[in-house]
Design a protein around this motif. Structure first.
Motif, PDB file in Angstrom:
ATOM      1  N   MET A  34       0.831  -1.200   0.000  1.00 33.51           N
ATOM      2  CA  MET A  34       0.000   0.000   0.000  1.00 33.51           C
ATOM      3  C   MET A  34       0.870   1.257   0.000  1.00 33.51           C
ATOM      4  SD  MET A  34      -3.076   1.044   2.613  1.00 33.51           S
ATOM      5  CE  MET A  34      -1.968   1.073   4.035  1.00 33.51           C
ATOM      6  N   ILE A  35       1.919   1.263   0.810  1.00 38.06           N
ATOM      7  CA  ILE A  35       2.812   2.417   0.867  1.00 38.06           C
ATOM      8  C   ILE A  35       3.525   2.621  -0.462  1.00 38.06           C
ATOM      9  CG2 ILE A  35       4.924   3.313   1.923  1.00 38.06           C
ATOM     10  CD1 ILE A  35       4.008   2.008   4.545  1.00 38.06           C
ATOM     11  N   ASN A  36       4.053   1.539  -1.030  1.00 38.51           N
ATOM     12  CA  ASN A  36       4.787   1.656  -2.294  1.00 38.51           C
ATOM     13  C   ASN A  36       3.888   2.086  -3.444  1.00 38.51           C
ATOM     14  OD1 ASN A  36       7.278   0.972  -1.213  1.00 38.51           O
ATOM     15  ND2 ASN A  36       7.017  -1.210  -1.577  1.00 38.51           N
ATOM     16  N   LEU A  37       2.684   1.507  -3.512  1.00 41.49           N
ATOM     17  CA  LEU A  37       1.767   1.904  -4.582  1.00 41.49           C
ATOM     18  C   LEU A  37       1.304   3.347  -4.403  1.00 41.49           C
ATOM     19  CD1 LEU A  37      -0.391  -1.329  -4.945  1.00 41.49           C
ATOM     20  CD2 LEU A  37       1.302  -0.458  -6.566  1.00 41.49           C
ATOM     21  N   ALA A  38       1.070   3.749  -3.153  1.00 41.22           N
ATOM     22  CA  ALA A  38       0.655   5.130  -2.897  1.00 41.22           C
ATOM     23  C   ALA A  38       1.770   6.111  -3.246  1.00 41.22           C
ATOM     24  CB  ALA A  38       0.244   5.294  -1.436  1.00 41.22           C
ATOM     25  N   ALA A  39       3.004   5.758  -2.880  1.00 39.03           N
ATOM     26  CA  ALA A  39       4.143   6.631  -3.194  1.00 39.03           C
ATOM     27  C   ALA A  39       4.313   6.766  -4.698  1.00 39.03           C
ATOM     28  CB  ALA A  39       5.411   6.072  -2.558  1.00 39.03           C
ATOM     29  N   ARG A  40       4.135   5.647  -5.405  1.00 41.39           N
ATOM     30  CA  ARG A  40       4.270   5.719  -6.861  1.00 41.39           C
ATOM     31  C   ARG A  40       3.153   6.563  -7.472  1.00 41.39           C
ATOM     32  NH1 ARG A  40       4.675   0.907 -11.443  1.00 41.39           N
ATOM     33  NH2 ARG A  40       6.477   1.810 -12.476  1.00 41.39           N
ATOM     34  N   TYR A  41       1.965   6.461  -6.907  1.00 42.29           N
ATOM     35  CA  TYR A  41       0.838   7.231  -7.434  1.00 42.29           C
ATOM     36  C   TYR A  41       1.058   8.727  -7.219  1.00 42.29           C
ATOM     37  CZ  TYR A  41      -3.953   8.795  -8.178  1.00 42.29           C
ATOM     38  OH  TYR A  41      -5.064   9.442  -8.632  1.00 42.29           O
ATOM     39  N   LEU A  42       1.507   9.088  -6.012  1.00 43.27           N
ATOM     40  CA  LEU A  42       1.651  10.505  -5.675  1.00 43.27           C
ATOM     41  C   LEU A  42       2.856  11.153  -6.354  1.00 43.27           C
ATOM     42  CD1 LEU A  42       0.795  10.295  -1.861  1.00 43.27           C
ATOM     43  CD2 LEU A  42      -0.663  11.181  -3.692  1.00 43.27           C
ATOM     44  N   THR A  43       3.889  10.362  -6.639  1.00 43.24           N
ATOM     45  CA  THR A  43       5.102  10.927  -7.247  1.00 43.24           C
ATOM     46  C   THR A  43       5.299  10.398  -8.661  1.00 43.24           C
ATOM     47  OG1 THR A  43       6.495   9.144  -6.361  1.00 43.24           O
ATOM     48  CG2 THR A  43       6.180  11.097  -4.979  1.00 43.24           C
ATOM     49  N   PHE A  44       4.192  10.051  -9.306  1.00 43.99           N
ATOM     50  CA  PHE A  44       4.277   9.362 -10.595  1.00 43.99           C
ATOM     51  C   PHE A  44       5.030  10.169 -11.633  1.00 43.99           C
ATOM     52  CE2 PHE A  44       2.636   7.657 -14.620  1.00 43.99           C
ATOM     53  CZ  PHE A  44       2.836   6.307 -14.400  1.00 43.99           C
ATOM     54  N   SER A  45       4.786  11.459 -11.690  1.00 42.80           N
ATOM     55  CA  SER A  45       5.410  12.277 -12.740  1.00 42.80           C
ATOM     56  C   SER A  45       6.917  12.389 -12.562  1.00 42.80           C
ATOM     57  CB  SER A  45       4.795  13.683 -12.743  1.00 42.80           C
ATOM     58  OG  SER A  45       5.008  14.314 -11.497  1.00 42.80           O
ATOM     59  N   ARG A  46       7.415  12.064 -11.365  1.00 45.28           N
ATOM     60  CA  ARG A  46       8.858  12.168 -11.117  1.00 45.28           C
ATOM     61  C   ARG A  46       9.552  10.812 -11.044  1.00 45.28           C
ATOM     62  NH1 ARG A  46       6.478  15.357  -7.355  1.00 45.28           N
ATOM     63  NH2 ARG A  46       7.071  13.972  -5.626  1.00 45.28           N
ATOM     64  N   GLN A  47       8.782   9.736 -10.752  1.00 46.19           N
ATOM     65  CA  GLN A  47       9.444   8.454 -10.517  1.00 46.19           C
ATOM     66  C   GLN A  47       8.816   7.292 -11.270  1.00 46.19           C
ATOM     67  OE1 GLN A  47      10.221   7.509  -6.427  1.00 46.19           O
ATOM     68  NE2 GLN A  47      10.443   9.645  -5.827  1.00 46.19           N
ATOM     69  N   ALA A  48       8.051   7.566 -12.309  1.00 47.80           N
ATOM     70  CA  ALA A  48       7.358   6.484 -12.996  1.00 47.80           C
ATOM     71  C   ALA A  48       8.314   5.476 -13.615  1.00 47.80           C
ATOM     72  CB  ALA A  48       6.442   7.049 -14.082  1.00 47.80           C
ATOM     73  N   SER A  49       9.519   5.895 -13.981  1.00 49.09           N
ATOM     74  CA  SER A  49      10.474   4.945 -14.535  1.00 49.09           C
ATOM     75  C   SER A  49      11.702   4.827 -13.643  1.00 49.09           C
ATOM     76  CB  SER A  49      10.892   5.361 -15.944  1.00 49.09           C
ATOM     77  OG  SER A  49      11.505   6.636 -15.915  1.00 49.09           O
ATOM     78  N   GLY A  50      11.530   5.153 -12.372  1.00 53.81           N
ATOM     79  CA  GLY A  50      12.648   5.070 -11.443  1.00 53.81           C
ATOM     80  C   GLY A  50      12.870   3.658 -10.943  1.00 53.81           C
ATOM     81  N   ILE A  51      13.128   2.716 -11.864  1.00 55.26           N
ATOM     82  CA  ILE A  51      13.344   1.324 -11.503  1.00 55.26           C
ATOM     83  C   ILE A  51      14.703   1.180 -10.834  1.00 55.26           C
ATOM     84  CG2 ILE A  51      13.593  -1.024 -12.395  1.00 55.26           C
ATOM     85  CD1 ILE A  51      11.758  -0.316 -14.651  1.00 55.26           C
TER      86      ILE A  51
END
Length: 444
Positions: A407-424
């Protein structure tokens, strides 16, 4: 269910005792659900799996695209056994099944005798005999394969930053939920994440193509949901090609049956699943795709103490979709049949309760097809469907820590998507490195 008193004791030991000894091969959806019912009823349960963990396969594409960590979608089977009354776990690969002696042969720890056997071994990738597919494709059906796929995606994206004349062409094969989810996420990484993480890389250098042999994507879904899915993928920049069959997968390209080729730096195979080869040596009657044929009560054909459930089982005359819900319901049903047999009752025909199905396309976009109720069915798309998809998948994860971390990881990705969407975050794979056996090796 009226359970006999000898099978009611939740504190019964897994060693010698009055309850039947039930061996379950495979610790996936079917196996763990069967173990819960049997263990709580007092049966002596042993789960056998080659991996020390159970894996939540519907979220493995999130591991492959960096949205979740591998530990978020896996749960220790020893911890599961410790929390389940009368249950033990053996980490071993099954090397054979002696049906006459009622014994499971293992490569670790010696044979295990049983009174009843539940086969929940799962399946692996099915390449349908396509030349080069196993050698040159990557899959996301196991934790290991998803991590390998993640690292190859990362390596190709990093290479774009230093090699200005290079493109990254990804071909996803299969228009079911897995292929749609993978293609949609990759396209969003391209259009939103790359400008933020790789400012010197043009998004035009990354291409995502989804290839499906059938006429539509998500064939089991209603036509309106299929059209919505296709429109959403197009909006995300996915090149969707239906009624398109793969003739051969080559190094660096894919040959289509019409004679044309597609450039492919990476092929992700999500076209279907097939049985493990080991099952062929267990002496059971097999059906289409090498799946174990079972009767209406889920007993293997010609067997009175052997049940088969999940993706690796095929109900004769009533094939069910190879999804989590049928596997979970079959696991519970097989356990109840064993309790019925021990009580002297006859077995009953399995009745699948379709609760609906869903697939996510990308951020804020999903499709949910509800089960019919009094002849009516409500289908949901968009943000509400996406929230339902997220909530349901978090709910079915094993372990509170896994639910919280996911839940935390998915929420963090959702909220910071424009900055970390490909931050693999992963390891760099050497140029020209072998996929490392991306063939059918699904966890049990």
């Amino acid at each position: 269910m009226n359970i006999p008193s000898v099978l009611r004791r939740p504190d019964a030991a897994s060693g010698p005792g009055p309850g039947p000894r039930v061996v379950i091969i495979g610790g996936g959806f079917g196996g763990t659900n069967a173990a819960r019912v049997l263990g709580r009823a007092g049966a002596r349960v042993v789960i056998v799996d080659k991996n020390p963990y159970t894996c939540f396969q519907p979220l493995l594409y999130q591991v492959a695209t960096g949205g979740l960590n591998p530990g978020d979608v896996t749960y220790r089977l020893r911890s599961f056994a410790a929390r389940t009354p009368n249950c033990r776990f053996r980490r071993a690969r099954v090397t054979g099944v002696d049906l006459e002696a009622r014994r499971v042969e293992c490569d670790n720890g010696g044979p295990i005798d049983y009174d009843y056997l539940i086969l929940a071994q799962g399946v692996g990738a099915n390449f349908f005999g396509t030349p080069g597919a196993q050698e040159h494709s990557y899959t996301i059906y196991t934790r290991t394969d998803s991590v390998r796929t993640r690292d190859v995606i990362l390596s190709n994206l990093e290479a774009l930053d230093t090699d200005r004349g290079r493109n990254f062409d990804v071909v996803v094969v299969g228009g079911g939920p897995t292929g749609v989810e993978m293609a949609g996420t990759l396209a969003e990484m391209k259009s939103i994440g790359i400008p933020a993480i790789f400012p010197d890389v043009s998004v035009d250098r990354v291409h995502v193509t989804l290839v499906e042999m059938a006429e539509h994507l998500l064939m089991p879904f209603d036509a309106r949901l299929r059209h919505y899915t296709r429109r959403q993928l197009h909006r995300r920049g996915v090149d969707v090609r239906t009624t398109t069959a793969i003739a051969e997968v080559r190094e660096g390209s894919v040959l289509l049956r019409d004679g044309s080729t597609l450039p492919a730096d990476m092929v992700i195979w999500a076209a279907g699943v097939g049985a493990h080869e080991d099952v062929m040596d267990w002496g059971l009657e097999l059906g289409r795709g090498g799946r174990i044929l079972v009767g209406p009560d889920l007993r293997a054909k010609g067997q009175d103490r052997v049940f088969a459930v999940g993706d690796g089982a095929l109900i004769e005359g009533n094939p069910l979709p190879q999804l989590a819900q049928p596997a979970m319901q079959e696991g519970v049903w097989a356990a109840e049949q064993i309790l019925d047999l021990e009580a002297g009752r006859r077995t009953r025909s399995f009745s699948y309760r379709d609760k609906g199905t869903m697939a996510t396309i990308g951020r804020n976009a999903a499709v949910v097809q509800m089960a019919r109720f009094h002849g009516l069915r409500i289908d949901v798309t968009g943000f509400v469907a996406w929230l339902a998809w997220v909530g349901l998948h978090l709910y079915f994860l094993l372990g509170g820590r896994n639910r919280l971390q996911s839940m935390i990881n998915l929420a963090a990705r959702y909220l910071t998507f424009s900055r970390q969407a490909s931050g693999i975050i992963g390891d760099i794979v050497d140029e020209g490195g072998d996929p490392g056996g991306a063939g059918p090796a699904a966890e049990g």
